[in-house]
Every structure is written in structure tokens, then in C-alpha cells.
Design an enzyme around this catalytic site. Structure first.
Site, mmCIF file in Angstrom:
data_model
loop_
_atom_site.group_PDB
_atom_site.id
_atom_site.type_symbol
_atom_site.label_atom_id
_atom_site.label_comp_id
_atom_site.label_asym_id
_atom_site.label_seq_id
_atom_site.Cartn_x
_atom_site.Cartn_y
_atom_site.Cartn_z
ATOM 1 N N THR A 37 50.623 69.550 37.666
ATOM 2 C CA THR A 37 50.692 70.554 38.741
ATOM 3 C C THR A 37 51.178 71.880 38.155
ATOM 4 O O THR A 37 51.972 71.886 37.215
ATOM 5 C CB THR A 37 51.688 70.074 39.825
ATOM 6 O OG1 THR A 37 51.184 68.856 40.373
ATOM 7 C CG2 THR A 37 51.840 71.090 40.952
ATOM 8 N N GLY A 90 52.126 70.635 32.989
ATOM 9 C CA GLY A 90 52.862 71.807 32.528
ATOM 10 C C GLY A 90 54.337 71.465 32.369
ATOM 11 O O GLY A 90 54.748 70.322 32.567
ATOM 12 N N ASP A 95 58.483 73.627 32.517
ATOM 13 C CA ASP A 95 59.207 74.884 32.712
ATOM 14 C C ASP A 95 59.993 75.287 31.468
ATOM 15 O O ASP A 95 60.173 76.476 31.206
ATOM 16 C CB ASP A 95 60.130 74.760 33.927
ATOM 17 C CG ASP A 95 59.324 74.512 35.182
ATOM 18 O OD1 ASP A 95 58.474 75.354 35.504
ATOM 19 O OD2 ASP A 95 59.495 73.452 35.807
ATOM 20 N N LYS A 154 61.104 70.047 34.297
ATOM 21 C CA LYS A 154 59.904 70.180 35.106
ATOM 22 C C LYS A 154 60.308 70.216 36.582
ATOM 23 O O LYS A 154 61.420 69.853 36.923
ATOM 24 C CB LYS A 154 58.960 68.987 34.864
ATOM 25 C CG LYS A 154 58.257 69.084 33.525
ATOM 26 C CD LYS A 154 57.212 68.003 33.321
ATOM 27 C CE LYS A 154 56.274 67.809 34.463
ATOM 28 N NZ LYS A 154 55.575 69.065 34.904
ATOM 29 N N GLY A 155 59.378 70.664 37.412
ATOM 30 C CA GLY A 155 59.651 70.666 38.849
ATOM 31 C C GLY A 155 59.693 72.046 39.461
ATOM 32 O O GLY A 155 59.986 72.184 40.643
ATOM 33 N N GLU A 182 55.197 63.735 39.426
ATOM 34 C CA GLU A 182 54.957 63.996 37.995
ATOM 35 C C GLU A 182 55.647 62.941 37.131
ATOM 36 O O GLU A 182 55.073 62.452 36.149
ATOM 37 C CB GLU A 182 55.459 65.392 37.620
ATOM 38 C CG GLU A 182 54.571 66.501 38.170
ATOM 39 C CD GLU A 182 55.125 67.901 37.982
ATOM 40 O OE1 GLU A 182 54.332 68.847 38.034
ATOM 41 O OE2 GLU A 182 56.335 68.059 37.797
HETATM 42 C C1 5RP Z 1 55.539 71.530 38.813
HETATM 43 C C2 5RP Z 1 55.865 71.609 37.373
HETATM 44 C C3 5RP Z 1 55.035 72.534 36.546
HETATM 45 O O1 5RP Z 1 54.354 71.797 35.596
HETATM 46 C C4 5RP Z 1 55.923 73.535 35.906
HETATM 47 O O2 5RP Z 1 56.656 74.200 36.932
HETATM 48 C C5 5RP Z 1 55.147 74.564 35.090
HETATM 49 O O3 5RP Z 1 54.394 75.348 35.938
HETATM 50 P P1 5RP Z 1 53.526 76.576 35.444
HETATM 51 O O4 5RP Z 1 52.413 76.013 34.631
HETATM 52 O O5 5RP Z 1 53.044 77.233 36.723
HETATM 53 O O6 5RP Z 1 54.395 77.499 34.654
HETATM 54 O O7 5RP Z 1 56.726 70.956 36.846
HETATM 55 O O8 5RP Z 1 56.466 70.743 39.499
#
Ligand code: 5RP
Length: 232
Positions: free
Chosen positions: A31, A88, A90, A100-101, A109
Site C-alpha cells: 500500500t 513500501g 516509511d 511501516k504504516g 501489511e
Molecule cells: C502504508 C505503508 C506504506 O508502505 C508506507 O507508508 C510508504 O508509503 P509511500 O510509498 O507512500 O511513501 O506502510 O501503511
């Protein structure tokens, strides 16, 4: 780095990771904005190259996007394994500990990741850090009694903030739970913190993904760079 450059790096990582999905595979689809590029590429390959695979998604958002391309999506309980999950992150440190999250999808996830043979993260270079924690750590909490959980986090010095929507209501996850972000700035002992969080009644899951990922594909201005976790 401005947003346009960052999106270019995310896109490059997503396109590179899409090569890992082959005919007949069961693939976990994460996500977030980086994963959107991945799904766009998988959608292109599905429509233009006849790629056939089964997807398991980590959010309703990703499911909708994938299905709009005609990608077959099934429930995680309809498959007995997932060959590879691409998601993905963070933040990621050199020990392959990640947060993540950010997109509130951490619970699904983690469930999809836990049931995957291989986990790949796609990130732009800004996500690679020395120590995780600058990005607020998301924790999924049951709404009933959430105020008490937040108070406990405050007492432990975790600096919790209930995540709100633009109109001031608590953000709800795909499981209808709340997200509390911990503004700790620096997490020196992630394993201890993970244990403390998961043992707090009312917490469903936290966004610490410790030594779970196998490969990180980093969008780099010189081309996608692969980091391999040899400690798994
Ligand atoms: C969602 C996540 C995403 O993978 C994470 O926030 C990275 O997001 P982005 O690719 O928009 O930077 O953990 O819950």
C-alpha cells in the site's frame, strides 16, 4: 529533493520490483504511493504482455487499483502461500529494521508479509536512515478504551498522537481501528519497544517490521539500487 524527483525515484523502484512478478505467481501487493507505481506497471504488463498472476492486497485501496487493471485479487485465506510481497516503507535502517504504516495499512501489511516466502520493499533514498524513529511509529489500536492506551503511551514517554482525518475524526483502518502515531524521534531498542507495544492490551499491531524484509529496492538518481538482507 522535491516531490517530482521523489516520485521519479519511487516510480523507478516500482518498475524494477514489478520484474519480480512472473506468470503463475501469488504476489502480495502493499500500500502507498510507491506501490501505486508498482501496480501501474503490473497492470501495464497484464494488459500489454498478458502477465497472469494472482494478487493478495494489503488494503482495499490497492485492491481497487489492481482490479481496475483486471488483475485477479483473492483473499489471503484463499491461498496457502504468497511467493513474494512487494510493499513500501516509511523508514529502513542498515539492520533492515523498518517502520511501516504511514498509510494506516500496517496490520494487513504485516499479515501478508508474515505469510510470504519473500518480502521486498520499494523506497526512495530518503527512507534509508541510520536510526529509525524520526518517522512517527504507527500503532493500530482498538477504539474501545483507546484513550487509556494513549495515556499509557504518554506515561511511558512515547509521545502518542491519535491520527485524525482532515475533518478532525479519528482515521479508521481497513479493520475499523484507530492509528496512534508515536513521535519518539529515535528508536534505539526497537525489539524492546515492539514487545512492549504488542503486550499492551488494546494494541492490535505496531508498525515495527524488524528484520523481516529480504530485499530493499532503493530508487536512486543513478538507477535502482538493491540492498540484500543476509541476516534472515
Ligand atoms: C502504508 C505503508 C506504506 O508502505 C508506507 O507508508 C510508504 O508509503 P509511500 O510509498 O507512500 O511513501 O506502510 O501503511
Amino acid at each position: 529533493m522535491d516531490k517530482t524527483q521523489q516520485d521519479e525515484l519511487k516510480k523507478a523502484a516500482g518498475i524494477e520490483a514489478a520484474k519480480l512478478v512472473e506468470n503463475g505467481m501469488i504476489a502480495g501487493l502493499g500500500t502507498g504511493s510507491t506501490v501505486r507505481f508498482l501496480v501501474d506497471e503490473l497492470g501495464r504488463r497484464t494488459q500489454e504482455e498478458g502477465l497472469e498472476f494472482t494478487g493478495v492486497t494489503t488494503s482495499r485501496r490497492t485492491q481497487e487499483q489492481a482490479e481496475s487493471y483486471g488483475i485477479k485479487i483473492v483473499d489471503i485465506d484463499e491461498v496457502d502461500h504468497v511467493d513474494v510481497t512487494i510493499d513500501g516503507a516509511d523508514e529502513v535502517d542498515k539492520d533492515f529494521n523498518g517502520i511501516k504504516g504511514g498509510g494506516a495499512a500496517l496490520l494487513w501489511e504485516k499479515i501478508v508479509a508474515t505469510n510470504s516466502k519473500k518480502i521486498v520493499w520499494i523506497v526512495d533514498e530518503s527512507k534509508i536512515v541510520d536510526t529509525i524513529g524520526k518517522f512517527p511509529l504507527p500503532v493500530e489500536v482498538i477504539p474501545f478504551g483507546a484513550g487509556h492506551v494513549i495515556k499509557r503511551f504518554e506515561d511511558r514517554g512515547y509521545k502518542p498522537v491519535l491520527r485524525l482525518t482532515e475533518d478532525g475524526k479519528p482515521v479508521r483502518t481497513d479493520e475499523n481501528n484507530y492509528v496512534v502515531d508515536l513521535h519518539m524521534d529515535c528508536i534505539d531498542h526497537p525489539q524492546d519497544l515492539a514487545e512492549d507495544l504488542i503486550n499492551t492490551v488494546g494494541v492490535v499491531e505496531h508498525g515495527l517490521f524488524l528484520n523481516m524484509v529480504d530485499t530493499v529496492i532503493v530508487g536512486d538518481p543513478h538507477g535502482p539500487r538493491v540492498m540484500t538482507n543476509s541476516n534472515k
